[in-house]
Design a protein around this motif. Sequence first.
Motif, short mmCIF file in Angstrom:
data_model
loop_
_atom_site.label_atom_id
_atom_site.label_comp_id
_atom_site.label_asym_id
_atom_site.label_seq_id
_atom_site.Cartn_x
_atom_site.Cartn_y
_atom_site.Cartn_z
N GLN A 53 0.83 -1.21 0.00
CA GLN A 53 0.00 0.00 0.00
C GLN A 53 0.87 1.26 0.00
N TRP A 56 2.30 1.72 -3.55
CA TRP A 56 1.32 2.30 -4.47
C TRP A 56 1.04 3.77 -4.15
N TRP A 59 3.94 5.72 -5.46
CA TRP A 59 3.89 5.60 -6.93
C TRP A 59 2.86 6.55 -7.51
N ALA A 126 5.22 -0.59 -10.87
CA ALA A 126 3.84 -1.09 -10.87
C ALA A 126 3.81 -2.60 -11.14
N ALA A 129 4.99 -4.50 -8.06
CA ALA A 129 3.98 -4.50 -7.00
C ALA A 129 2.83 -5.45 -7.32
N SER A 199 8.96 5.11 -3.44
CA SER A 199 8.13 3.96 -3.80
C SER A 199 9.00 2.72 -3.98
#
Length: 218
Positions: A53, A56, A59, A126, A129, A199
């Motif tokens: 979390q 993100w 990010w 991304a 993750a 991130s």
Amino acid sequence: MSAPTDQPAAPVLTAHRAGLIGCHRCGRVWPLEQDRCRRCGAHLVPPDRRGLQKVWAWWLAGIIAYIPANVFPMMSTRTFAGLAGNSEATILGGVMELIHYGSWDIAIIVFVASVIVPVGKFIAIAWLAIVAGRPATTDQAHTRLKIYEVVEFIGRWSMIDVFVVAILSALVQLGFVASIHPGPAAVSFALSVAFTMLSAQSFDARLIWRGLPLRSRR
């Protein structure tokens, strides 16, 4: 006769399945009942997908800051106190001007550092993750680890535009004749780089190995 080749591969043993926990700071492994690393003193926290979390969140903040970094001017130039006109250049506008004046090498460096690298980092973070903790073969896990290491390495080289603007602003201050000032995009770009670095640092690389099966897949 040759030995059969369809024998099952050796089990893939990870620290988690061996009853160990790795320190997120120094990498030393300890028994699961250990709550603090005796080498660096950090708290031992098992890898958890809920920690994504934070990845993100940083990010998304980087994406939001990257949009005005490409829309607003990166720097503004004034000649003769504005009597000879003012010029403002965005990132892509500056690349086009460099190409127009024949500076292809500098234009490529600026384009790669300001567009290709940031967009590539957004995509890589991304993807990491999304696949973190999911089933993977040993080769796939090594590929994910290499991508993560590349993202960590190039993070320090993502501020080239900001450094160039800062140097030019410090050197080209000729008073009435000419002056260069950083535009609002410089701050947005610096924030975007900082957020993407946070991130990447928030990503727990130990999740890459949590998806390994007990036996290597064929």
